[in-house]
Scaffold this motif. Structure first.
Motif, PDB file in Angstrom:
ATOM      1  N   SER A 134       0.832  -1.201   0.000  1.00  0.00           N
ATOM      2  CA  SER A 134       0.000   0.000   0.000  1.00  0.00           C
ATOM      3  C   SER A 134       0.863   1.246   0.000  1.00  0.00           C
ATOM      4  O   SER A 134       1.898   1.304   0.639  1.00  0.00           O
ATOM      5  CB  SER A 134      -0.909   0.005   1.225  1.00  0.00           C
ATOM      6  N   THR A 164       0.640   3.011   3.861  1.00  0.00           N
ATOM      7  CA  THR A 164       0.721   2.134   5.020  1.00  0.00           C
ATOM      8  C   THR A 164       1.029   2.878   6.310  1.00  0.00           C
ATOM      9  O   THR A 164       0.645   2.435   7.375  1.00  0.00           O
ATOM     10  CB  THR A 164       1.770   1.035   4.800  1.00  0.00           C
ATOM     11  N   PHE A 196     -12.090  -0.540  -6.406  1.00  0.00           N
ATOM     12  CA  PHE A 196     -11.101  -1.617  -6.399  1.00  0.00           C
ATOM     13  C   PHE A 196      -9.685  -1.057  -6.295  1.00  0.00           C
ATOM     14  O   PHE A 196      -8.885  -1.487  -5.459  1.00  0.00           O
ATOM     15  CB  PHE A 196     -11.255  -2.470  -7.674  1.00  0.00           C
ATOM     16  N   ILE A 197      -9.373  -0.073  -7.127  1.00  0.00           N
ATOM     17  CA  ILE A 197      -8.030   0.523  -7.144  1.00  0.00           C
ATOM     18  C   ILE A 197      -7.715   1.168  -5.797  1.00  0.00           C
ATOM     19  O   ILE A 197      -6.651   0.932  -5.208  1.00  0.00           O
ATOM     20  CB  ILE A 197      -7.918   1.577  -8.269  1.00  0.00           C
ATOM     21  N   GLU A 214      -9.216   0.838  -2.769  1.00  0.00           N
ATOM     22  CA  GLU A 214      -9.185  -0.077  -1.626  1.00  0.00           C
ATOM     23  C   GLU A 214      -7.902  -0.898  -1.608  1.00  0.00           C
ATOM     24  O   GLU A 214      -7.367  -1.194  -0.544  1.00  0.00           O
ATOM     25  CB  GLU A 214     -10.415  -0.989  -1.629  1.00  0.00           C
ATOM     26  N   ASN A 215      -7.382  -1.243  -2.781  1.00  0.00           N
ATOM     27  CA  ASN A 215      -6.116  -1.974  -2.849  1.00  0.00           C
ATOM     28  C   ASN A 215      -4.933  -1.111  -2.427  1.00  0.00           C
ATOM     29  O   ASN A 215      -3.853  -1.643  -2.154  1.00  0.00           O
ATOM     30  CB  ASN A 215      -5.881  -2.546  -4.251  1.00  0.00           C
ATOM     31  N   GLN A 216      -5.126   0.190  -2.362  1.00  0.00           N
ATOM     32  CA  GLN A 216      -4.094   1.099  -1.873  1.00  0.00           C
ATOM     33  C   GLN A 216      -4.324   1.466  -0.407  1.00  0.00           C
ATOM     34  O   GLN A 216      -3.613   2.293   0.140  1.00  0.00           O
ATOM     35  CB  GLN A 216      -4.059   2.370  -2.730  1.00  0.00           C
ATOM     36  N   GLY A 217      -5.331   0.879   0.217  1.00  0.00           N
ATOM     37  CA  GLY A 217      -5.561   1.080   1.638  1.00  0.00           C
ATOM     38  C   GLY A 217      -6.591   2.122   2.001  1.00  0.00           C
ATOM     39  O   GLY A 217      -6.783   2.438   3.171  1.00  0.00           O
TER      40      GLY A 217
END
Length: 129
Positions: free
Chosen positions: A2, A5, A27-28, A30-33
């Motif tokens: 992420s 983080t 999606f994009i 949430e995958n980065q946090g």
């Protein structure tokens, strides 16, 4: 890994009348946090901003939507929103809309569709979210 983080989870509201665009952005991000909420219309977005106890840190707002376009949503938010100020990234496929147009309308920036993933994430990160 992420990109955020070391930060607390930030909230992003994505507004678009096209379900595939909402899904992809969610999606994009949430995958980065990021914590992501979505709205399929300007009116739904306004309702979420007004009723949620925890406000989004950033709104990514499609310009061209039926019933209430992005400009109308920004105008409403800027005239009725109580602090804190929420930055808005205007999103459009219309390349004739300039960054200056977006800023004049009250947005904090602009994202052009189709997205370049790296540019999309850089724009979001510009707002420390």
């Amino acid at each position: 890994m992420s990109l955020i983080t070391s930060k607390s989870t930030k909230r992003v509201l994505v507004v678009d009348d096209i379900a595939d665009n909402l899904f992809l952005a969610q999606f994009i991000l949430e995958n980065q946090g990021y914590e992501v909420n979505t709205a399929n219309s300007g009116r739904v977005a306004i309702t979420q901003v007004e009723t949620e106890k925890i406000k989004p840190d950033l709104i990514i707002l499609d310009l061209m939507m039926p019933e209430m376009d992005g400009y109308e949503v920004i105008e409403y938010l800027r005239n009725h929103q109580k602090p804190p100020y929420i930055p808005v990234l205007l999103m459009t496929a219309d390349t004739s809309v300039s960054c200056e147009d977006a800023l004049h309308a009250g947005a904090s920036g602009i994202i052009y569709k189709p997205w370049d993933l790296e540019q999309f994430l850089k724009k979001v990160e510009m707002f420390n979210v």
